[in-house]
Design a protein around this motif. Structure first.
Motif, PDB file in Angstrom:
ATOM      1  N   ALA A 189      18.556  72.475  12.458  1.00 51.41           N
ATOM      2  CA  ALA A 189      17.701  72.970  13.561  1.00 51.41           C
ATOM      3  C   ALA A 189      17.410  71.879  14.399  1.00 51.41           C
ATOM      4  O   ALA A 189      17.594  71.840  15.762  1.00 51.41           O
ATOM      5  CB  ALA A 189      16.628  73.824  13.123  1.00 51.41           C
ATOM      6  N   TYR A 190      16.823  70.689  13.794  1.00 48.80           N
ATOM      7  CA  TYR A 190      16.603  69.479  14.852  1.00 48.80           C
ATOM      8  C   TYR A 190      17.740  69.010  15.613  1.00 48.80           C
ATOM      9  O   TYR A 190      17.711  68.757  16.976  1.00 48.80           O
ATOM     10  CB  TYR A 190      16.072  68.600  13.858  1.00 48.80           C
ATOM     11  CG  TYR A 190      16.238  67.364  14.559  1.00 48.80           C
ATOM     12  CD1 TYR A 190      15.092  66.705  15.419  1.00 48.80           C
ATOM     13  CD2 TYR A 190      17.075  66.135  13.956  1.00 48.80           C
ATOM     14  CE1 TYR A 190      15.288  65.306  15.951  1.00 48.80           C
ATOM     15  CE2 TYR A 190      17.095  64.966  14.451  1.00 48.80           C
ATOM     16  CZ  TYR A 190      16.002  64.596  15.506  1.00 48.80           C
ATOM     17  OH  TYR A 190      16.065  63.343  15.997  1.00 48.80           O
ATOM     18  N   VAL A 191      19.067  68.940  14.921  1.00 47.08           N
ATOM     19  CA  VAL A 191      20.290  68.448  15.823  1.00 47.08           C
ATOM     20  C   VAL A 191      20.415  69.337  17.018  1.00 47.08           C
ATOM     21  O   VAL A 191      20.690  68.996  17.992  1.00 47.08           O
ATOM     22  CB  VAL A 191      21.492  68.341  14.790  1.00 47.08           C
ATOM     23  CG1 VAL A 191      22.634  67.918  15.449  1.00 47.08           C
ATOM     24  CG2 VAL A 191      21.007  67.145  13.755  1.00 47.08           C
ATOM     25  N   TYR A 192      20.628  70.732  16.506  1.00 46.64           N
ATOM     26  CA  TYR A 192      20.641  71.609  17.828  1.00 46.64           C
ATOM     27  C   TYR A 192      19.873  71.478  19.047  1.00 46.64           C
ATOM     28  O   TYR A 192      20.026  71.706  19.990  1.00 46.64           O
ATOM     29  CB  TYR A 192      20.972  72.961  17.148  1.00 46.64           C
ATOM     30  CG  TYR A 192      22.411  73.147  16.957  1.00 46.64           C
ATOM     31  CD1 TYR A 192      23.324  73.739  17.688  1.00 46.64           C
ATOM     32  CD2 TYR A 192      22.850  72.861  15.404  1.00 46.64           C
ATOM     33  CE1 TYR A 192      24.714  73.821  17.483  1.00 46.64           C
ATOM     34  CE2 TYR A 192      24.192  73.233  15.277  1.00 46.64           C
ATOM     35  CZ  TYR A 192      25.125  73.578  16.275  1.00 46.64           C
ATOM     36  OH  TYR A 192      26.376  73.705  15.965  1.00 46.64           O
ATOM     37  N   LYS A 193      18.305  71.126  18.410  1.00 44.39           N
ATOM     38  CA  LYS A 193      17.124  71.325  19.530  1.00 44.39           C
ATOM     39  C   LYS A 193      17.580  70.111  20.226  1.00 44.39           C
ATOM     40  O   LYS A 193      17.522  70.320  21.407  1.00 44.39           O
ATOM     41  CB  LYS A 193      16.125  71.201  18.717  1.00 44.39           C
ATOM     42  CG  LYS A 193      14.738  71.013  19.673  1.00 44.39           C
ATOM     43  CD  LYS A 193      13.532  70.757  18.889  1.00 44.39           C
ATOM     44  CE  LYS A 193      12.374  70.741  19.777  1.00 44.39           C
ATOM     45  NZ  LYS A 193      12.594  69.720  20.926  1.00 44.39           N
ATOM     46  N   ARG A 194      18.117  68.956  19.748  1.00 47.60           N
ATOM     47  CA  ARG A 194      18.294  67.619  20.443  1.00 47.60           C
ATOM     48  C   ARG A 194      19.491  67.832  21.229  1.00 47.60           C
ATOM     49  O   ARG A 194      19.917  67.294  22.606  1.00 47.60           O
ATOM     50  CB  ARG A 194      18.372  66.442  19.939  1.00 47.60           C
ATOM     51  CG  ARG A 194      17.211  66.248  18.902  1.00 47.60           C
ATOM     52  CD  ARG A 194      16.091  65.670  19.620  1.00 47.60           C
ATOM     53  NE  ARG A 194      16.589  64.398  20.435  1.00 47.60           N
ATOM     54  CZ  ARG A 194      16.105  63.181  20.156  1.00 47.60           C
ATOM     55  NH1 ARG A 194      15.574  63.081  19.041  1.00 47.60           N
ATOM     56  NH2 ARG A 194      16.687  62.196  20.616  1.00 47.60           N
TER      57      ARG A 194
END
Length: 268
Positions: free
Chosen positions: A217-222
């Motif tokens: 989720a963090y990667v896709y947020k970035r």
């Protein structure tokens, strides 16, 4: 001398062929040569590509992933090598677990967690009777499962982020491939450190799944510059889509067994 790859004549003292670009190899085939060749092809320690890729996937994943998609190959490890290192690390961890710490695969604690009502459940009875290494035979094929899950996760992500037209399904495969490989490398060392202290690998796997979900989720947020609420909403959507696809697969398998199973039974 001539190039061993294209047979073109080489200039005196050349390190690379001017025709095909292959490296000129003159040193004898020894253990030292094999280790140096492996380091140069996969780890690139002289340029710190492994460490840099690991660090930047944590701090600025968009730079790593978009850089690879846009054709940048010198700043970070390419996806194939990154996957190879991650699968190697995961394979080493599984080998250590199955051969040195098989007790960490014990799942009898699940019987106690489920309570007295499940004492007579055949599944839990088998957990108490069977050797953990035999119960977890599928771990031998973890590398294959690891590769197969990447396109599945990418498909779910593509559906979840369907409005992001700039990122095709293939680009989502790149995102998932880099992300899952980072997680594999990040989880290997802590697991190997905790095993000698009696940690149960099966219990740790639940935390690994949670970390895997949060980091993805963090990667896709970035990647898509989403707000906190935006990534929470899409994470929930990802879960719902995943559950829907899983239920469709289960229904498909049941229908297949009902149709073709009956046919096989009639033939028998």
């Amino acid at each position: 001398m001539n190039c061993k790859n294209c047979d073109e004549t080489l200039e005196h003292g050349a390190q690379f062929c001017n025709h095909c670009g292959a490296r000129v190899i003159v040193e004898p085939f020894t253990f030292k040569y094999v280790t140096q060749d492996f380091e140069e092809r996969f780890l690139n320690l002289d340029r710190n590509l492994l460490v840099r890729t690991f660090r930047d996937m944590l701090l600025r994943p968009k730079a790593v992933i978009d850089g690879y998609i846009d054709g940048v190959r010198k700043r970070h490890m390419n996806l194939a090598n990154w996957l190879a290192v991650a699968i190697t690390a995961s394979g080493l961890m599984i080998f250590v677990i199955r051969n040195l710490y098989p007790e960490s695969l014990d799942m009898t604690w699940m019987v106690e967690a489920m309570g007295e009502s499940q004492k007579d459940n055949p599944f839990f009875q088998n957990l108490e009777q069977e050797d953990p290494t035999e119960t977890m035979w599928w771990m031998e094929y973890q590398a294959i499962l690891y590769i197969l899950m990447i396109p599945i996760y990418a498909l779910l992500a593509k559906i979840t982020f369907i409005k992001q037209k700039a990122y095709s399904y293939l680009k989502h495969i790149v995102i998932v491939g880099y992300t899952q490989s980072w997680l594999s490398l990040a989880m290997t060392l802590p697991v190997l450190i905790l095993l000698p202290f009696g940690a149960n690998y099966m219990k740790m796997s639940y935390w690994v799944i949670l970390i895997q979900f949060l980091f993805s989720a963090y990667v896709y947020k970035r990647m898509f510059n989403l707000s906190f609420l935006g990534i929470v909403w899409r994470s929930l959507l990802f879960i719902l889509i995943g559950i829907g696809v899983y239920l469709l697969l289960v229904i498909g398998v049941v229908i297949f067994m009902m149709v073709f199973g009956a046919g096989f039974a009639a033939q028998g």
